[in-house]
Enzyme design. Structure first.
Site, mmCIF file in Angstrom:
data_model
loop_
_atom_site.group_PDB
_atom_site.id
_atom_site.type_symbol
_atom_site.label_atom_id
_atom_site.label_comp_id
_atom_site.label_asym_id
_atom_site.label_seq_id
_atom_site.Cartn_x
_atom_site.Cartn_y
_atom_site.Cartn_z
ATOM 1 N N ASP A 163 -14.108 -0.432 -2.393
ATOM 2 C CA ASP A 163 -13.522 -1.109 -3.548
ATOM 3 C C ASP A 163 -14.284 -2.370 -3.934
ATOM 4 O O ASP A 163 -13.791 -3.163 -4.723
ATOM 5 C CB ASP A 163 -12.055 -1.456 -3.273
ATOM 6 C CG ASP A 163 -11.871 -2.241 -1.979
ATOM 7 O OD1 ASP A 163 -12.748 -3.056 -1.661
ATOM 8 O OD2 ASP A 163 -10.859 -2.035 -1.292
ATOM 9 N N ARG A 165 1.222 4.262 -2.878
ATOM 10 C CA ARG A 165 0.221 5.229 -3.328
ATOM 11 C C ARG A 165 -0.756 5.667 -2.247
ATOM 12 O O ARG A 165 -1.428 6.678 -2.400
ATOM 13 C CB ARG A 165 -0.557 4.676 -4.532
ATOM 14 C CG ARG A 165 -1.295 3.391 -4.270
ATOM 15 C CD ARG A 165 -1.769 2.728 -5.563
ATOM 16 N NE ARG A 165 -2.465 1.479 -5.299
ATOM 17 C CZ ARG A 165 -3.753 1.374 -5.065
ATOM 18 N NH1 ARG A 165 -4.509 2.452 -5.043
ATOM 19 N NH2 ARG A 165 -4.310 0.205 -4.849
ATOM 20 N N CYS A 187 -4.250 -4.603 -1.211
ATOM 21 C CA CYS A 187 -4.383 -5.266 0.092
ATOM 22 C C CYS A 187 -5.288 -6.483 -0.002
ATOM 23 O O CYS A 187 -5.047 -7.496 0.665
ATOM 24 C CB CYS A 187 -4.903 -4.280 1.134
ATOM 25 S SG CYS A 187 -6.380 -3.390 0.631
ATOM 26 N N CYS A 189 -30.371 5.666 -7.212
ATOM 27 C CA CYS A 189 -29.409 5.199 -6.220
ATOM 28 C C CYS A 189 -28.378 4.286 -6.880
ATOM 29 O O CYS A 189 -28.410 4.042 -8.092
ATOM 30 C CB CYS A 189 -30.127 4.466 -5.081
ATOM 31 S SG CYS A 189 -30.725 2.817 -5.523
ATOM 32 N N ASN A 194 0.815 -1.221 0.000
ATOM 33 C CA ASN A 194 0.000 0.000 0.000
ATOM 34 C C ASN A 194 0.844 1.265 0.000
ATOM 35 O O ASN A 194 0.347 2.352 -0.317
ATOM 36 C CB ASN A 194 -0.901 0.044 1.238
ATOM 37 C CG ASN A 194 -1.847 -1.126 1.348
ATOM 38 O OD1 ASN A 194 -2.065 -1.644 2.428
ATOM 39 N ND2 ASN A 194 -2.422 -1.569 0.230
ATOM 40 N N LEU A 195 2.106 1.147 0.372
ATOM 41 C CA LEU A 195 2.907 2.339 0.663
ATOM 42 C C LEU A 195 3.227 3.169 -0.572
ATOM 43 O O LEU A 195 3.575 4.336 -0.453
ATOM 44 C CB LEU A 195 4.209 1.931 1.363
ATOM 45 C CG LEU A 195 4.049 1.094 2.638
ATOM 46 C CD1 LEU A 195 5.405 0.804 3.257
ATOM 47 C CD2 LEU A 195 3.140 1.803 3.646
ATOM 48 N N ALA A 224 -20.260 -4.119 -0.374
ATOM 49 C CA ALA A 224 -20.200 -3.062 0.646
ATOM 50 C C ALA A 224 -20.853 -1.783 0.135
ATOM 51 O O ALA A 224 -21.522 -1.066 0.895
ATOM 52 C CB ALA A 224 -18.755 -2.790 1.038
ATOM 53 N N ARG A 225 -20.698 -1.471 -1.139
ATOM 54 C CA ARG A 225 -21.339 -0.277 -1.704
ATOM 55 C C ARG A 225 -22.865 -0.398 -1.629
ATOM 56 O O ARG A 225 -23.566 0.571 -1.329
ATOM 57 C CB ARG A 225 -20.888 -0.089 -3.153
ATOM 58 C CG ARG A 225 -19.488 0.508 -3.290
ATOM 59 C CD ARG A 225 -19.117 0.627 -4.754
ATOM 60 N NE ARG A 225 -17.987 1.488 -4.958
ATOM 61 C CZ ARG A 225 -16.954 1.196 -5.740
ATOM 62 N NH1 ARG A 225 -16.918 0.041 -6.377
ATOM 63 N NH2 ARG A 225 -15.966 2.041 -5.897
#
Length: 470
Positions: free
Chosen positions: A163, A82, A220, A205, A79-80, A167-168
């Site tokens: 992502d 960006r 990740c 929606c 992850n580091l 979840a969205r």
């Protein structure tokens, strides 16, 4: 901009030493009423990864003082490059906790008193007489016991930086039920979009239109919490780059061992040893091939057993849908010994079809054969390069480094490496279905890389929409 008044009366909430305060420009641009709403509104941010880091920075520097963040991921070394709020010392820590502390430190005039020891606590500070609070929640937004309609209804605005589609959908439904405005965002390569979802405004929606198949996947998820075949295929493509690409640094599986304080890698030394054996100076006699085959077996043990055991010991897979089970060491060693007797790999046996599903042991056999075939191809390229240059190659010139071509789904060797290294990863994480060569080819050719600058642009547009809503 035409709506901004030419002159502004000094508001009662003007920051102390306003002529020098960094937020005075924001206040004069937006007006005192809107600036007051910004500083007093309660904001929920869901996700603190690529887009989320950019959003937290924007929120902190725009004057938002009451923000809560939900995220279930922990920080991975990949992850580091960006997700700029994270540093190497944060690897393994919850993203939302580190991101909240980092964003709070960005708020103008905020004392830089937060430390790693304070990160796990509610993150608050007092700036110019006003309290700023950036509260992390390390958990899954789909957890109805913690994050439900009653919880969402306490916020003035929700910002999505997620992502994945499930979840969205969850956040979309929560916001509709609570009648709280939602600013949804997403990126695909160089493309990005934001959408305002607000039930009282009667706009469509998130679920009003069918969503296309996802083509960009967070690092990740690929490295720590894969849950679908496409996740393991992306990982396998990165393994192909790591072992056969021009430079190891091009792969998101690369772990830099030269930096001070870097976490010891279980596989990078073996990767570098494997790549050093791909030079034209090595002989293709039985002893040399046997040593290379043994080295390949050791590399697979590191990738599919030692690394998994290490991550389990560090509790890195606690958010995975299923606890991974490593490939047995004795299985890999048995296959290496058997292949020394020139046993043909599964794809070269009678009756093989591209739609066949291989067992775990067959995947190991096929993958070792593929790595040996790839090594032989790279050695031929190295020999040809050395011959054409008269043996005067500059070792520091990356253009002369022998490697296989970039991944192409129509390249049989590359596609076999990706298919069966992906399947081994799927076996480790109990991901169904296991892919055939044919089905993996259809998935591997349909993936788009993530672009950091797209995340930054989209996050900026989300904050502009937040200004409009407030």
């Amino acid at each position: 901009m035409s709506a901004i008044p030419e002159s502004l009366p000094p508001p009662p909430t003007t920051p102390n030493n306003s002529h020098h305060h960094p937020l005075i420009g924001v206040q004069k641009t937006l007006g005192p009423k809107l600036f007051h709403k910004i500083s007093t509104s309660k904001i929920l941010l869901v996700g603190s990864g690529g887009i989320g880091c950019e959003l937290l920075k924007n929120l902190a520097l725009s004057g938002f003082r009451n923000v809560e963040v939900i995220d279930l991921d922990t920080i991975d070394v990949s992850n580091l490059n960006r997700q700029f709020l994270f540093r190497r010392k944060h690897v393994g820590m919850p993203k939302c906790e580190v991101a909240c502390a980092a964003a709070l430190a960005m708020i103008p005039m905020t004392p830089s008193s937060s430390s790693d020891k304070e990160i796990a606590k509610p993150t608050t500070t007092t700036t110019n007489g006003a309290t700023a609070k950036y509260q992390p929640h390390h958990g899954n937004v789909c957890d109805n016991t913690r994050f439900n309609v009653q919880y969402i209804s306490t916020f003035d605005l929700v910002l999505n930086a997620l992502d994945n589609v499930p979840a969205r959908r969850r956040v979309n439904r929560l916001c509709l039920a609570a009648s709280v405005p939602l600013v949804e965002a997403g990126t695909t390569g160089y493309l990005g979009q934001i959408t305002v979802i607000d039930k009282p405004s009667n706009v469509e929606c998130y679920e009003c239109q069918t969503k296309p198949t996802q083509k960009v996947y967070p690092i990740c998820t690929i490295r720590s919490t894969p849950s679908m075949p496409v996740h393991t295929i992306v990982w396998a493509k990165e393994l192909y780059k790591l072992c056969f690409g021009r430079t190891v640094g091009d792969s998101m599986l690369f772990e830099d061992q030269t930096q001070e304080g870097s976490e010891p890698s279980t596989y990078m030394d073996l990767v570098m040893e494997f790549r050093s054996n791909l030079s034209a100076n090595n002989n293709d006699d039985d002893d040399d091939l046997g040593n290379l085959r043994t080295l390949t077996g050791k590399l697979f043990i590191a990738l599919y057993n030692t690394e998994i055991q290490k991550q389990l010991a560090m509790d890195r897979f606690k958010t995975a849908q299923k606890i991974p089970t490593s490939v047995p060491v004795d299985m890999i060693q048995t296959v290496v010994s058997r292949m020394e007797k020139a046993t043909p790999p599964p794809s070269q046996r009678d009756g093989y079809k591209s739609t066949d599903i291989f067992s775990m042991e067959m995947c190991v056999e096929e993958l070792i054969a593929c790595f040996m075939e790839g090594a032989a191809a790279v050695r031929r390229l190295a020999a040809a390069s050395s011959s054409s240059s008269g043996g005067n190659d500059d070792d520091d010139d990356d253009s002369s480094t022998p490697c296989l071509p970039d991944f192409d789904k129509d390249d049989s060797l590359a596609m076999r490496i990706v298919t069966y290294s992906s399947n081994l990863r799927s076996y480790v994480f109990s991901i169904d279905p296991i892919q055939s060569y044919y089905s993996a080819k259809g998935i591997a050719g349909n993936i788009i890389p993530a672009i950091a600058t797209t995340n930054a642009i989209v996050a900026g547009l989300q904050v502009l929409q937040a200004f409009h809503i407030l």
